[in-house]
Design a protein around this motif. Sequence first.
Motif, PDB file in Angstrom:
ATOM      1  N   LYS A  90       0.718  -1.130   0.111  1.00  0.00           N
ATOM      2  CA  LYS A  90      -0.096  -0.059  -0.001  1.00  0.00           C
ATOM      3  C   LYS A  90       0.927   1.201  -0.011  1.00  0.00           C
ATOM      4  CE  LYS A  90      -3.908   2.358   1.919  1.00  0.00           C
ATOM      5  NZ  LYS A  90      -4.359   2.828   3.361  1.00  0.00           N
ATOM      6  N   ASP A  91       0.506   2.143  -0.814  1.00  0.00           N
ATOM      7  CA  ASP A  91       1.131   3.518  -0.753  1.00  0.00           C
ATOM      8  C   ASP A  91       2.786   3.524  -1.120  1.00  0.00           C
ATOM      9  OD1 ASP A  91      -1.126   4.660  -0.278  1.00  0.00           O
ATOM     10  OD2 ASP A  91      -1.013   4.676   1.908  1.00  0.00           O
ATOM     11  N   GLU A  92       2.938   2.511  -1.900  1.00  0.00           N
ATOM     12  CA  GLU A  92       4.549   1.925  -2.306  1.00  0.00           C
ATOM     13  C   GLU A  92       5.360   1.478  -1.396  1.00  0.00           C
ATOM     14  OE1 GLU A  92       6.156   4.943  -4.646  1.00  0.00           O
ATOM     15  OE2 GLU A  92       4.708   5.466  -5.718  1.00  0.00           O
ATOM     16  N   ILE A  93       4.671   1.087  -0.218  1.00  0.00           N
ATOM     17  CA  ILE A  93       5.440   0.305   0.702  1.00  0.00           C
ATOM     18  C   ILE A  93       5.015  -1.237   0.800  1.00  0.00           C
ATOM     19  CG2 ILE A  93       5.359   0.079   3.269  1.00  0.00           C
ATOM     20  CD1 ILE A  93       4.450   2.869   3.657  1.00  0.00           C
ATOM     21  N   LEU A  94       5.954  -1.969   0.389  1.00  0.00           N
ATOM     22  CA  LEU A  94       6.081  -3.310   0.655  1.00  0.00           C
ATOM     23  C   LEU A  94       6.603  -3.878   1.751  1.00  0.00           C
ATOM     24  CD1 LEU A  94       5.356  -6.048  -1.056  1.00  0.00           C
ATOM     25  CD2 LEU A  94       7.603  -5.846  -1.711  1.00  0.00           C
ATOM     26  N   ILE A  95       5.978  -5.058   2.575  1.00  0.00           N
ATOM     27  CA  ILE A  95       6.307  -5.746   3.642  1.00  0.00           C
ATOM     28  C   ILE A  95       6.083  -6.870   3.361  1.00  0.00           C
ATOM     29  CG2 ILE A  95       6.135  -5.966   6.209  1.00  0.00           C
ATOM     30  CD1 ILE A  95       4.886  -3.226   6.189  1.00  0.00           C
ATOM     31  N   ASP A 145       5.695   0.828  11.201  1.00  0.00           N
ATOM     32  CA  ASP A 145       5.119   1.986  10.921  1.00  0.00           C
ATOM     33  C   ASP A 145       4.182   1.908   9.656  1.00  0.00           C
ATOM     34  OD1 ASP A 145       6.195   3.114  12.966  1.00  0.00           O
ATOM     35  OD2 ASP A 145       8.003   3.883  12.218  1.00  0.00           O
ATOM     36  N   ASN A 146       3.075   2.999   9.581  1.00  0.00           N
ATOM     37  CA  ASN A 146       2.282   3.048   8.506  1.00  0.00           C
ATOM     38  C   ASN A 146       1.499   1.706   7.932  1.00  0.00           C
ATOM     39  OD1 ASN A 146       3.307   5.814   8.005  1.00  0.00           O
ATOM     40  ND2 ASN A 146       4.777   4.999   6.828  1.00  0.00           N
ATOM     41  N   PHE A 147       1.468   0.831   8.833  1.00  0.00           N
ATOM     42  CA  PHE A 147       0.761  -0.577   8.579  1.00  0.00           C
ATOM     43  C   PHE A 147      -0.848  -0.222   8.564  1.00  0.00           C
ATOM     44  CE2 PHE A 147      -1.863  -4.302   9.838  1.00  0.00           C
ATOM     45  CZ  PHE A 147      -1.634  -5.210   8.909  1.00  0.00           C
ATOM     46  N   ASP A 148      -1.627  -0.428   7.560  1.00  0.00           N
ATOM     47  CA  ASP A 148      -3.170  -0.225   7.662  1.00  0.00           C
ATOM     48  C   ASP A 148      -3.866  -1.618   7.865  1.00  0.00           C
ATOM     49  OD1 ASP A 148      -5.646   0.213   6.893  1.00  0.00           O
ATOM     50  OD2 ASP A 148      -5.306   1.346   5.001  1.00  0.00           O
ATOM     51  N   GLY A 149      -4.411  -1.539   8.909  1.00  0.00           N
ATOM     52  CA  GLY A 149      -4.888  -2.786   9.364  1.00  0.00           C
ATOM     53  C   GLY A 149      -6.330  -2.797   8.955  1.00  0.00           C
ATOM     54  N   ALA A 150      -6.767  -2.469   7.839  1.00  0.00           N
ATOM     55  CA  ALA A 150      -8.106  -2.534   7.607  1.00  0.00           C
ATOM     56  C   ALA A 150      -8.704  -3.850   7.291  1.00  0.00           C
ATOM     57  CB  ALA A 150      -8.397  -1.701   6.121  1.00  0.00           C
ATOM     58  N   ILE A 151      -9.723  -4.216   7.676  1.00  0.00           N
ATOM     59  CA  ILE A 151     -10.300  -5.614   7.595  1.00  0.00           C
ATOM     60  C   ILE A 151     -10.852  -5.947   6.341  1.00  0.00           C
ATOM     61  CG2 ILE A 151     -11.917  -7.207   8.637  1.00  0.00           C
ATOM     62  CD1 ILE A 151      -9.409  -6.500  10.316  1.00  0.00           C
ATOM     63  N   ASP A 152     -10.547  -6.903   5.661  1.00  0.00           N
ATOM     64  CA  ASP A 152     -11.166  -7.673   4.450  1.00  0.00           C
ATOM     65  C   ASP A 152     -12.628  -8.485   5.057  1.00  0.00           C
ATOM     66  OD1 ASP A 152     -12.257  -9.073   2.141  1.00  0.00           O
ATOM     67  OD2 ASP A 152     -10.073  -9.197   1.454  1.00  0.00           O
ATOM     68  N   LEU A 154      -7.346  -6.352   4.498  1.00  0.00           N
ATOM     69  CA  LEU A 154      -7.658  -5.836   2.980  1.00  0.00           C
ATOM     70  C   LEU A 154      -6.327  -5.776   2.304  1.00  0.00           C
ATOM     71  CD1 LEU A 154      -9.778  -5.094   1.271  1.00  0.00           C
ATOM     72  CD2 LEU A 154      -9.756  -2.753   2.140  1.00  0.00           C
ATOM     73  N   ASN A 155      -5.152  -5.208   2.993  1.00  0.00           N
ATOM     74  CA  ASN A 155      -3.922  -4.914   2.248  1.00  0.00           C
ATOM     75  C   ASN A 155      -2.896  -6.006   2.310  1.00  0.00           C
ATOM     76  OD1 ASN A 155      -4.636  -2.155   1.118  1.00  0.00           O
ATOM     77  ND2 ASN A 155      -4.678  -1.732   3.316  1.00  0.00           N
ATOM     78  N   VAL A 156      -3.216  -7.108   3.046  1.00  0.00           N
ATOM     79  CA  VAL A 156      -2.364  -8.048   3.262  1.00  0.00           C
ATOM     80  C   VAL A 156      -2.725  -9.243   2.281  1.00  0.00           C
ATOM     81  CG1 VAL A 156      -1.166  -9.783   4.707  1.00  0.00           C
ATOM     82  CG2 VAL A 156      -1.578  -7.501   5.365  1.00  0.00           C
ATOM     83  N   LYS A 157      -2.020  -9.800   1.382  1.00  0.00           N
ATOM     84  CA  LYS A 157      -2.075 -10.987   0.463  1.00  0.00           C
ATOM     85  C   LYS A 157      -1.160 -12.237   0.825  1.00  0.00           C
ATOM     86  CE  LYS A 157      -5.159  -8.504  -1.751  1.00  0.00           C
ATOM     87  NZ  LYS A 157      -6.428  -8.277  -0.938  1.00  0.00           N
ATOM     88  N   LYS A 158      -1.788 -13.442   0.545  1.00  0.00           N
ATOM     89  CA  LYS A 158      -0.851 -14.663   0.564  1.00  0.00           C
ATOM     90  C   LYS A 158      -0.008 -14.595  -1.059  1.00  0.00           C
ATOM     91  CE  LYS A 158      -4.650 -16.914   1.622  1.00  0.00           C
ATOM     92  NZ  LYS A 158      -5.352 -18.142   2.142  1.00  0.00           N
TER      93      LYS A 158
END
Length: 193
Positions: free
Chosen positions: A131-136, A148-155, A176-180
């Motif tokens: 998200k926002d050009e940040i890859l973790i 920092d900047n982790f968006d924990g929005a729920i899917d 929402l912003n975390v995928k397998k």
Amino acid sequence: MKALSKIAHRGPDDEGIYHYKGLSLGHQRLSIQDLSENGHQPMHSADGNWTIIFNGEIYNHLDIRKELESKYVFRSSGDTETLLYAFIEYGINVLKRLNGIFSFAIFNNKLDELHIVRDQFGIKPLYYYLKDEILIFGSEIKSFRELDNFDGAIDVKAILNYITFLWSPGNKTPFLNVKKLLPGHYIKLSTQN
């Protein structure tokens, strides 16, 4: 690093972090092969141009190593170093040669190019946040929450899948912003034009 401490149970024997420009690669090591310091990760190539972090086991690494011994000097007896030099030699096509269960990331600092890879069976977990050009990325989502900047929005749809099926098909996770990363897939990132 606080994020690594959240997954210390995955590798209680050693930890390491590599920083390069805006990239950080962290690793918690469970020592199985080559218990010496030569197996420390992140592991770097002899020329310093490549860095790898690896989770898993390459069952045919000794066969692959034999193919490479005339070109590369190995300091360890472990499969991480075999994988490192095999990737340098064969590039992403090395995946056709590997027999094992794995997830790994390998970075070339000359090209500013990162590959994040998961085995064809998906035995070893690998999640990524974008998200926002940040890859973790990592083996467990809970470490992401420390950054920092982790968006924990729920899917919500994924949560319903977990409630209904006890898992969520495809690449969805509860966030929402975390995928397998799907089995047999890889991500390639480059900052070069």
